[in-house]
Design a protein around this motif. Structure first.
Motif, PDB file in Angstrom:
ATOM      1  N   MET A 285       0.851  -1.211   0.000  1.00  0.00           N
ATOM      2  CA  MET A 285       0.000   0.000   0.000  1.00  0.00           C
ATOM      3  C   MET A 285       0.880   1.252   0.000  1.00  0.00           C
ATOM      4  O   MET A 285       0.602   2.217  -0.718  1.00  0.00           O
ATOM      5  CB  MET A 285      -0.885   0.031   1.240  1.00  0.00           C
ATOM      6  N   ALA A 286       1.936   1.229   0.822  1.00  0.00           N
ATOM      7  CA  ALA A 286       2.812   2.407   0.915  1.00  0.00           C
ATOM      8  C   ALA A 286       3.454   2.706  -0.432  1.00  0.00           C
ATOM      9  O   ALA A 286       3.608   3.867  -0.815  1.00  0.00           O
ATOM     10  CB  ALA A 286       3.884   2.172   1.986  1.00  0.00           C
ATOM     11  N   ARG A 287       3.829   1.651  -1.162  1.00  0.00           N
ATOM     12  CA  ARG A 287       4.440   1.859  -2.483  1.00  0.00           C
ATOM     13  C   ARG A 287       3.461   2.505  -3.452  1.00  0.00           C
ATOM     14  O   ARG A 287       3.852   3.173  -4.403  1.00  0.00           O
ATOM     15  CB  ARG A 287       4.926   0.519  -3.047  1.00  0.00           C
ATOM     16  N   GLU A 288       2.169   2.291  -3.203  1.00  0.00           N
ATOM     17  CA  GLU A 288       1.151   2.914  -4.067  1.00  0.00           C
ATOM     18  C   GLU A 288       0.791   4.311  -3.576  1.00  0.00           C
ATOM     19  O   GLU A 288      -0.186   4.903  -4.038  1.00  0.00           O
ATOM     20  CB  GLU A 288      -0.134   2.054  -4.066  1.00  0.00           C
ATOM     21  N   GLY A 289       1.543   4.809  -2.577  1.00  0.00           N
ATOM     22  CA  GLY A 289       1.270   6.143  -2.035  1.00  0.00           C
ATOM     23  C   GLY A 289       0.155   6.141  -1.005  1.00  0.00           C
ATOM     24  O   GLY A 289      -0.422   7.186  -0.688  1.00  0.00           O
ATOM     25  N   ARG A 290      -0.178   4.934  -0.470  1.00  0.00           N
ATOM     26  CA  ARG A 290      -1.262   4.854   0.514  1.00  0.00           C
ATOM     27  C   ARG A 290      -0.727   4.520   1.913  1.00  0.00           C
ATOM     28  O   ARG A 290      -1.369   3.789   2.674  1.00  0.00           O
ATOM     29  CB  ARG A 290      -2.285   3.802   0.077  1.00  0.00           C
ATOM     30  N   ALA A 291       0.466   5.030   2.250  1.00  0.00           N
ATOM     31  CA  ALA A 291       1.056   4.741   3.567  1.00  0.00           C
ATOM     32  C   ALA A 291       0.152   5.197   4.719  1.00  0.00           C
ATOM     33  O   ALA A 291      -0.031   4.453   5.689  1.00  0.00           O
ATOM     34  CB  ALA A 291       2.433   5.386   3.681  1.00  0.00           C
ATOM     35  N   PRO A 292      -0.452   6.393   4.640  1.00  0.00           N
ATOM     36  CA  PRO A 292      -1.323   6.816   5.746  1.00  0.00           C
ATOM     37  C   PRO A 292      -2.509   5.868   5.938  1.00  0.00           C
ATOM     38  O   PRO A 292      -2.903   5.581   7.062  1.00  0.00           O
ATOM     39  CB  PRO A 292      -1.808   8.208   5.317  1.00  0.00           C
ATOM     40  N   TRP A 293      -3.063   5.385   4.819  1.00  0.00           N
ATOM     41  CA  TRP A 293      -4.187   4.433   4.916  1.00  0.00           C
ATOM     42  C   TRP A 293      -3.710   3.148   5.605  1.00  0.00           C
ATOM     43  O   TRP A 293      -4.382   2.609   6.491  1.00  0.00           O
ATOM     44  CB  TRP A 293      -4.737   4.124   3.521  1.00  0.00           C
ATOM     45  N   ALA A 294      -2.522   2.662   5.200  1.00  0.00           N
ATOM     46  CA  ALA A 294      -1.988   1.415   5.774  1.00  0.00           C
ATOM     47  C   ALA A 294      -1.709   1.599   7.267  1.00  0.00           C
ATOM     48  O   ALA A 294      -2.067   0.741   8.087  1.00  0.00           O
ATOM     49  CB  ALA A 294      -0.711   1.007   5.039  1.00  0.00           C
ATOM     50  N   LEU A 295      -1.084   2.719   7.615  1.00  0.00           N
ATOM     51  CA  LEU A 295      -0.769   2.961   9.037  1.00  0.00           C
ATOM     52  C   LEU A 295      -2.054   3.094   9.858  1.00  0.00           C
ATOM     53  O   LEU A 295      -2.157   2.560  10.968  1.00  0.00           O
ATOM     54  CB  LEU A 295       0.073   4.237   9.196  1.00  0.00           C
ATOM     55  N   GLY A 296      -3.029   3.795   9.282  1.00  0.00           N
ATOM     56  CA  GLY A 296      -4.300   3.979   9.986  1.00  0.00           C
ATOM     57  C   GLY A 296      -5.033   2.657  10.162  1.00  0.00           C
ATOM     58  O   GLY A 296      -5.561   2.349  11.236  1.00  0.00           O
ATOM     59  N   THR A 297      -5.059   1.847   9.091  1.00  0.00           N
ATOM     60  CA  THR A 297      -5.731   0.542   9.174  1.00  0.00           C
ATOM     61  C   THR A 297      -5.039  -0.322  10.225  1.00  0.00           C
ATOM     62  O   THR A 297      -5.696  -1.010  11.022  1.00  0.00           O
ATOM     63  CB  THR A 297      -5.685  -0.171   7.799  1.00  0.00           C
ATOM     64  N   ALA A 298      -3.701  -0.300  10.212  1.00  0.00           N
ATOM     65  CA  ALA A 298      -2.941  -1.109  11.189  1.00  0.00           C
ATOM     66  C   ALA A 298      -3.284  -0.671  12.612  1.00  0.00           C
ATOM     67  O   ALA A 298      -3.481  -1.502  13.504  1.00  0.00           O
ATOM     68  CB  ALA A 298      -1.448  -0.973  10.927  1.00  0.00           C
ATOM     69  N   ALA A 299      -3.368   0.655  12.812  1.00  0.00           N
ATOM     70  CA  ALA A 299      -3.670   1.169  14.157  1.00  0.00           C
ATOM     71  C   ALA A 299      -5.071   0.763  14.592  1.00  0.00           C
ATOM     72  O   ALA A 299      -5.287   0.307  15.721  1.00  0.00           O
ATOM     73  CB  ALA A 299      -3.538   2.696  14.160  1.00  0.00           C
ATOM     74  N   LEU A 300      -6.020   0.921  13.664  1.00  0.00           N
ATOM     75  CA  LEU A 300      -7.407   0.598  13.999  1.00  0.00           C
ATOM     76  C   LEU A 300      -7.569  -0.902  14.271  1.00  0.00           C
ATOM     77  O   LEU A 300      -8.223  -1.306  15.248  1.00  0.00           O
ATOM     78  CB  LEU A 300      -8.311   1.026  12.837  1.00  0.00           C
ATOM     79  N   ALA A 301      -6.947  -1.718  13.423  1.00  0.00           N
ATOM     80  CA  ALA A 301      -7.064  -3.173  13.597  1.00  0.00           C
ATOM     81  C   ALA A 301      -6.354  -3.617  14.877  1.00  0.00           C
ATOM     82  O   ALA A 301      -6.876  -4.452  15.620  1.00  0.00           O
ATOM     83  CB  ALA A 301      -6.459  -3.891  12.389  1.00  0.00           C
ATOM     84  N   SER A 302      -5.185  -3.039  15.139  1.00  0.00           N
ATOM     85  CA  SER A 302      -4.458  -3.392  16.369  1.00  0.00           C
ATOM     86  C   SER A 302      -5.271  -3.023  17.593  1.00  0.00           C
ATOM     87  O   SER A 302      -5.396  -3.817  18.535  1.00  0.00           O
ATOM     88  CB  SER A 302      -3.130  -2.640  16.445  1.00  0.00           C
ATOM     89  N   GLY A 303      -5.800  -1.807  17.570  1.00  0.00           N
ATOM     90  CA  GLY A 303      -6.587  -1.341  18.717  1.00  0.00           C
ATOM     91  C   GLY A 303      -7.826  -2.188  18.914  1.00  0.00           C
ATOM     92  O   GLY A 303      -8.146  -2.597  20.036  1.00  0.00           O
ATOM     93  N   THR A 304      -8.533  -2.489  17.802  1.00  0.00           N
ATOM     94  CA  THR A 304      -9.761  -3.284  17.918  1.00  0.00           C
ATOM     95  C   THR A 304      -9.442  -4.692  18.420  1.00  0.00           C
ATOM     96  O   THR A 304     -10.094  -5.199  19.340  1.00  0.00           O
ATOM     97  CB  THR A 304     -10.464  -3.369  16.542  1.00  0.00           C
ATOM     98  N   GLY A 305      -8.428  -5.312  17.816  1.00  0.00           N
ATOM     99  CA  GLY A 305      -8.022  -6.654  18.260  1.00  0.00           C
ATOM    100  C   GLY A 305      -7.620  -6.633  19.724  1.00  0.00           C
ATOM    101  O   GLY A 305      -7.967  -7.537  20.488  1.00  0.00           O
ATOM    102  N   GLY A 306      -6.908  -5.580  20.103  1.00  0.00           N
ATOM    103  CA  GLY A 306      -6.453  -5.463  21.493  1.00  0.00           C
ATOM    104  C   GLY A 306      -7.609  -5.302  22.464  1.00  0.00           C
ATOM    105  O   GLY A 306      -7.633  -5.932  23.524  1.00  0.00           O
ATOM    106  N   VAL A 307      -8.597  -4.464  22.071  1.00  0.00           N
ATOM    107  CA  VAL A 307      -9.748  -4.243  22.975  1.00  0.00           C
ATOM    108  C   VAL A 307     -10.553  -5.541  23.109  1.00  0.00           C
ATOM    109  O   VAL A 307     -10.957  -5.917  24.221  1.00  0.00           O
ATOM    110  CB  VAL A 307     -10.634  -3.086  22.457  1.00  0.00           C
ATOM    111  N   ILE A 308     -10.761  -6.229  21.983  1.00  0.00           N
ATOM    112  CA  ILE A 308     -11.512  -7.505  22.049  1.00  0.00           C
ATOM    113  C   ILE A 308     -10.766  -8.493  22.950  1.00  0.00           C
ATOM    114  O   ILE A 308     -11.357  -9.180  23.780  1.00  0.00           O
ATOM    115  CB  ILE A 308     -11.726  -8.091  20.627  1.00  0.00           C
ATOM    116  N   SER A 309      -9.438  -8.512  22.810  1.00  0.00           N
ATOM    117  CA  SER A 309      -8.673  -9.460  23.642  1.00  0.00           C
ATOM    118  C   SER A 309      -8.683  -9.031  25.105  1.00  0.00           C
ATOM    119  O   SER A 309      -8.661  -9.870  26.011  1.00  0.00           O
ATOM    120  CB  SER A 309      -7.241  -9.604  23.128  1.00  0.00           C
ATOM    121  N   ALA A 310      -8.740  -7.713  25.341  1.00  0.00           N
ATOM    122  CA  ALA A 310      -8.803  -7.234  26.734  1.00  0.00           C
ATOM    123  C   ALA A 310     -10.118  -7.668  27.377  1.00  0.00           C
ATOM    124  O   ALA A 310     -10.153  -8.056  28.544  1.00  0.00           O
ATOM    125  CB  ALA A 310      -8.670  -5.708  26.769  1.00  0.00           C
TER     126      ALA A 310
END
Lengths: 495, 163
Positions: free
Chosen positions: A94-119
């Motif tokens: 994604m970053a190579r296609e110029g979508r680094a902010p989208w990739a970073l944001g998706t990673a943050a959202l998915a990490s946070g959601t996965g983390g909250v569900i696991s909490a």
């Protein structure tokens, strides 16, 4: 539970949550530094705090480091931690296609959601598991611990015999010092420092931190210019949040896989994203970009490795059994604060446990916010010279080992553990079984001795159904692993 | 590599046997469990050693990072050895020359052997962090570190500031 919630949102606890997450993201973002290293390095710092705040900070570091690894994986295709390899496949494309902010944001959202569900899973799965474990006597404990050792031994990719040797060595080293039942000195060679055995935190720092300093030092000597980082445009938080509505089952499935694999001993956050990503591929068969820039693939990788963190804490807190190297270091931290992880922790320290649970929810929310809005700033650490990192990891390792007990002997133990870690790496002897065995060894011995003295015959042990189930699973698992490896099912031949 | 493996597993077997020699001096009730562990270690390491000697263990490639170190140019290997020596020396001289000087020298030496671009920056970083750690240990962590002349002077100065 309410008392725990109030304690978790007190100003000090909130501060520790933020500090832990920030430190974790910084460490995770730097290639070569792992979550385990970050936790081990900061265990001595928790001396300054109450046990709950110390645990919260370490929890923040653990969760933050797993997410932090995705920043470098996405931006420069170098996973900050091994848990972010799959994230690199999807995110960097994604970053190579110029979508680094989208990739970073998706990673943050998915990490946070996965983390909250696991909490939440941690909060609701741990208490019943702990109450169930309270019914355990020595036969059940011995069988459970044997099961845990067996899982770690068969799950390692190294030859079975070497993994078994590692666990046996850990159990043997754990006998050094006063024995837990009679109080008799064993294998101390007259050295007073050995009466309490090897300091576990010093050993962990040697195993997970100082040896990394050596590898980083080597890499720094071949260091070229820092990586070029291209952030592309801005991300849209609303569009990102929409993925929660459009792809809720991707988040949920991956989180459940992460939690489940986290609960199993030895299946850490490294393996988990591969499993979740492979499974999610079946649900995204029409996604041509899957594996090379797919949002669903990135969500699967990040939600699962974050959820794995909470999952690995379930057996740690309810049974006292660490599910990963990082969780093993967590146990070291708890024992430093005079706490014995296991079912009695719920009886003796309920407020502390619920404070940590709620704190873990908050940690994941903070991680999501920092990831969504601050990932690009954390990426600056990718520019740090490795010579500086190697030097400061070395100095922190030595000072950390010293500060545990103000003892240069512990520094020697830490340096010795470093040498052993490098030596065993050359011999393909895994470190995780030795760590788990050293931590669980005293408990195993205690239960085994009580079992041997109170049970008149083997029939008494076999009359305990829970112990029988654990033993049956253990035997089946070992037989299956031996058979599978003999028939070429393992990447590495048996040693 | 095979010689190294065989020698290593022989050393591990020897470690188990060395502990076995200590068993008679341990009270009988406390020796059964370690005896079982010793047997497990000795047998498993001896079996791996025998498999290595017989060539049954197969030829697994050396770990990537270790292989990179072993096959690196000797100048790079020497610098890595110097890095390790710096931190071993730090452990050794810490009680002799005191915390602040030892820490400053070790950080500077470490950055120097790792070819930090600016020696001036290395010296500055070493001095600043040695003082910072010293103040942290003395006033926040209350960890009694080995004292040298500079450490004592710093403590006196902090004490004077506080009173």
């Amino acid at each position: 539970m309410l008392e725990g919630l109030l304690a978790a949102i007190s100003p000090t606890a909130l501060f520790m949550e933020i500090v832990g997450v920030v430190i974790g993201i910084i460490f995770g973002a730097i290639p070569g530094l792992t979550a385990t290293l970050a936790i081990a390095l900061f265990v001595p710092v928790t001396f300054l705090m109450s046990a709950e705040n110390g645990m919260i900070m370490l929890g923040g570091i653990y969760a933050g480091a797993i997410f932090g690894g995705s920043i470098s994986a996405i931006l420069v295709d170098v996973p900050g931690t091994p848990a972010s390899i799959v994230t690199g496949w999807e995110g960097h494309a994604m970053a190579r296609e110029g979508r680094a902010p989208w990739a970073l944001g998706t990673a943050a959202l998915a990490s946070g959601t996965g983390g909250v569900i696991s909490a939440l899973a941690l909060m609701f799965l741990t208490p019943p598991l702990a109450s169930f474990a309270l019914t355990f006597g020595p036969p059940e404990y011995c069988a459970l611990l044997l099961f845990s050792f067996a899982v770690v031994v068969v799950m390692m990719e190294t030859p079975l015999l070497r993994s078994l040797l590692s666990a046996a060595l850990g159990l043997l080293i754990a006998t050094i010092g006063l024995d837990p039942v009679m109080g008799a000195a064993r294998f101390t060679f007259g050295e007073v420092h050995l009466y309490s055995g090897f300091n576990m935190v010093a050993v962990l720092i040697g195993f997970f931190c100082m040896n990394q300093a050596v590898y980083l030092a080597f890499e720094s000597l071949g260091e070229t210019e820092g990586p070029a980082i291209d952030f592309g445009g801005e991300n849209s938080s609303l569009a990102l949040l929409k993925t929660l509505v459009v792809q809720p089952f991707t988040y949920l499935r991956s989180s459940v896989i992460g939690i489940f694999l986290g609960i199993l001993p030895a299946v850490g956050p490294v393996t988990t994203p591969f499993v979740a990503h492979a499974l999610e591929r079946r649900f995204n068969a029409k996604d041509e970009k899957y594996g090379k820039g797919s949002t669903a693939g990135l969500i699967a990788a990040e939600a699962s490795n974050s959820a794995n963190v909470g999952g690995s804490l379930v057996p740690l807190i309810s049974l006292g059994i660490p599910g990963s190297g990082a969780a093993a270091v967590f146990i070291g931290a708890l024992t430093l604060h005079g706490l014995q992880p296991g079912p009695l922790l719920f009886v003796n320290q309920p407020v502390l446990i619920y404070t940590f649970f709620w704190g873990f929810v908050a940690i994941n929310l903070f991680m999501m916010v920092f990831g969504l809005y601050g990932a690009r700033y954390f990426a600056v650490v990718l520019k740090l010279p490795q010579s500086m990192l190697a030097t400061f990891i070395a100095v922190f390792s030595i000072l950390g080992a010293f500060a545990i007990d103000n003892s240069l002997f512990d520094v020697g133990v830490m340096l010795g553990a470093t040498a052993v870690a490098i030596w065993f790496r050359a011999l393909k002897i895994p470190i995780l079984p030795i760590v788990m065995a050293m931590i669980l060894g005293p408990l195993f011995e205690q239960q085994a001795v009580v079992l041997a003295t109170t049970s008149e015959s083997l029939g008494n042990v076999l009359a305990r159904p829970i112990a029988d189930v654990f033993l049956a699973i253990t035997v089946a698992m070992v037989v299956y692993a031996v058979f599978k490896r003999r028939t070429g099912g393992s990447a590495v031949p048996m040693g | 590599m095979r010689i190294f493996n065989v020698a290593s597993f022989a050393i591990i077997t020897g470690f188990g046997l060395l502990l076995a020699l200590q068993l008679p001096g341990i009270s009988p009730a406390a020796r059964t469990y370690p005896l079982v562990m010793i047997v497990l270690v000795v047998v498993s390491s001896a079996v791996v050693a025998v498999r290595e000697v017989a060539g049954w263990a197969g030829k697994a490639p050396l770990d990537g990072k270790l292989n990179a170190i072993l096959t690196a140019p000797s100048a790079r290997q020497l610098r890595l050895a110097a890095f390790v020596a710096v931190w071993l020396a730090y452990w050794w001289v810490l009680p002799v020359i005191g915390f602040m000087i030892a820490t400053a020298l070790a950080i500077f030496a470490s950055l120097y052997v790792l070819k930090t671009r600016s020696l001036l920056l290395a010296a500055l970083v070493a001095a600043v962090f040695a003082i910072l750690f010293s103040v942290l240990f003395t006033t926040v962590l209350y960890v009694p570190v080995p004292l040298g002349a500079l450490d004592e002077a710093l403590i006196e100065w902090i004490y004077a500031l506080q009173h």
